[in-house]
Scaffold this active site. Sequence first.
Site, PDB file in Angstrom:
ATOM      1  CG  ASP A  34     -61.309 -27.994   1.665  1.00 62.50           C
ATOM      2  OD1 ASP A  34     -60.749 -28.298   0.584  1.00 62.50           O
ATOM      3  OD2 ASP A  34     -61.776 -26.860   1.892  1.00 62.50           O
ATOM      4  NE  ARG A  57     -58.705 -27.600   4.451  1.00 61.05           N
ATOM      5  CZ  ARG A  57     -59.142 -26.879   5.482  1.00 61.05           C
ATOM      6  NH1 ARG A  57     -59.084 -27.372   6.703  1.00 61.05           N
ATOM      7  NH2 ARG A  57     -59.628 -25.662   5.314  1.00 61.05           N
TER       8      ARG A  57
HETATM    9  C1  S3P Z   1     -63.329 -22.928  -1.161  1.00 60.70           C
HETATM   10  C2  S3P Z   1     -63.718 -23.827  -2.105  1.00 60.70           C
HETATM   11  C3  S3P Z   1     -63.069 -25.134  -2.285  1.00 60.70           C
HETATM   12  C4  S3P Z   1     -62.249 -25.534  -1.067  1.00 60.70           C
HETATM   13  C5  S3P Z   1     -61.407 -24.407  -0.575  1.00 60.70           C
HETATM   14  C6  S3P Z   1     -62.268 -23.220  -0.181  1.00 60.70           C
HETATM   15  C7  S3P Z   1     -64.026 -21.628  -1.105  1.00 60.70           C
HETATM   16  O1  S3P Z   1     -62.198 -25.057  -3.406  1.00 60.70           O
HETATM   17  O2  S3P Z   1     -61.440 -26.636  -1.385  1.00 60.70           O
HETATM   18  O3  S3P Z   1     -60.653 -24.797   0.554  1.00 60.70           O
HETATM   19  O4  S3P Z   1     -63.887 -20.906  -0.088  1.00 60.70           O
HETATM   20  O5  S3P Z   1     -64.733 -21.293  -2.067  1.00 60.70           O
HETATM   21  P1  S3P Z   1     -62.740 -25.270  -4.908  1.00 60.70           P
HETATM   22  O6  S3P Z   1     -63.711 -24.213  -5.178  1.00 60.70           O
HETATM   23  O7  S3P Z   1     -61.528 -25.137  -5.777  1.00 60.70           O
HETATM   24  O8  S3P Z   1     -63.310 -26.648  -4.925  1.00 60.70           O
END
Ligand code: S3P
Length: 429
Positions: free
Chosen positions: A313, A386
Amino acid sequence: MEFKRTSALKGEVTVPGDKSISHRAVMFGSVSEGTTEITNFLNGADCLSTIDCFRRLGIEIETMPKQILIHGKGLHGLKKPNHILDVGNSGTTTRLLCGILSGQPFESIVDGDASIRTRPMKRIITPLSQMGAEIASLHGNDCAPLRIRGTHLKSIAYVSPVASAQVKSAILLAGLYADGETSVTEPALSRNHSELMLNYFGADVTTHNTTVTIQPDPVLVGQKVNVPGDISSAAYFIAAALTIPHSEILIKNVGINPTRDGILRVCKAMGADITLENCSYGNGEPTADLLVRYTPNLKATVIGGDLIPTLIDELPMIAILACFADGTTIIKDAQELKVKESNRIDLVARNLSAMGAKVIATDDGLIIEGGYPLHGAAIETKYDHRIAMSFAVAALTADSVTQIDHAECVNISYPDFYHHLASLTGKQN
Ligand code: S3P
């Protein structure tokens, strides 16, 4: 909203609670026995969507200024909602909720905003269907709206093609309702907040290399959760302080879980002046205060492989930071950026080019040649929080005015962002 070049950032800031951990505290508290008390909860739109969904599933949730109380009903206490479950813009809510709903003896429909309706859901439909849930994408495109018919689930040993904590967590949560032990193997370890917090609530979750295993049908018991500050939110202030001359700031109480601290490792590789102070632990999650000082001679670096899930992120902000480094920074193995709240490879490249940076979008990342000063530009966010926050920081270094569209989308994860930024630059907006 308009942004102009600023002088040094000075002072202290406390970033809001971690988004991933806030979601999980509400969800796990809802399926636990007794009361869960959450402090430093992130009051952003995404986490409020999670609260709304669990209220519709029959959970009483009290929201107070400094505290959230979840009156859990245990693993089998959710009730059939009489309305669709609206996840708003939140991918975490969508995917983790689907894991829980897969094990319920009722049907529910999960839907969200225009962005959620484009996010890939096949990645959870496939494993949850293998476990026995019936999940239909109502528009036939493997995206929301999703109709979930839950059942008593079969355990699986799933090898995930993506390193995604949302996918892993959805399967682990379904595993609570399975007939045996369930495991997920990822290509690289993604954030482990679910594993830590499920164990804290009484589940049996173990990790070996990149395989996580959960035992079914535990008695989960409500707990006190104090949410650490979100390192993803701290990233904007880290980058601002590193790039704006004479800056020196202290970012207090930031979560530095090793599955999330990639930005600190990248900053170190770039030669950034960051010191960790007051390191401590709460609910299994490490925290620290970050002292960040302007660093005039940042070095370019290569970011890829197992590092990517630990800073996924933060990549839009890191790409901007790379504009201030000597040499060429390469971000690779980050195809996942294309399926976030926006296509972040495309949007970062277009917006940075508009500001005069030398940047190339690749199939799995970005190549940024540092050393070209940024100019003010019209920034398109596509309502991606973001992107808005990253370019608000970029704008502070640009030599003319920057306009950011739909700047209010920061409410998704950081409603006070502009106010906090202004307090550090000494300008109130
Ligand atoms: C998150 C996992 C990430 C991240 C998202 C929050 C989470 O996504 O990008 O902002 O809280 O498990 P992905 O699991 O799709 O990579």
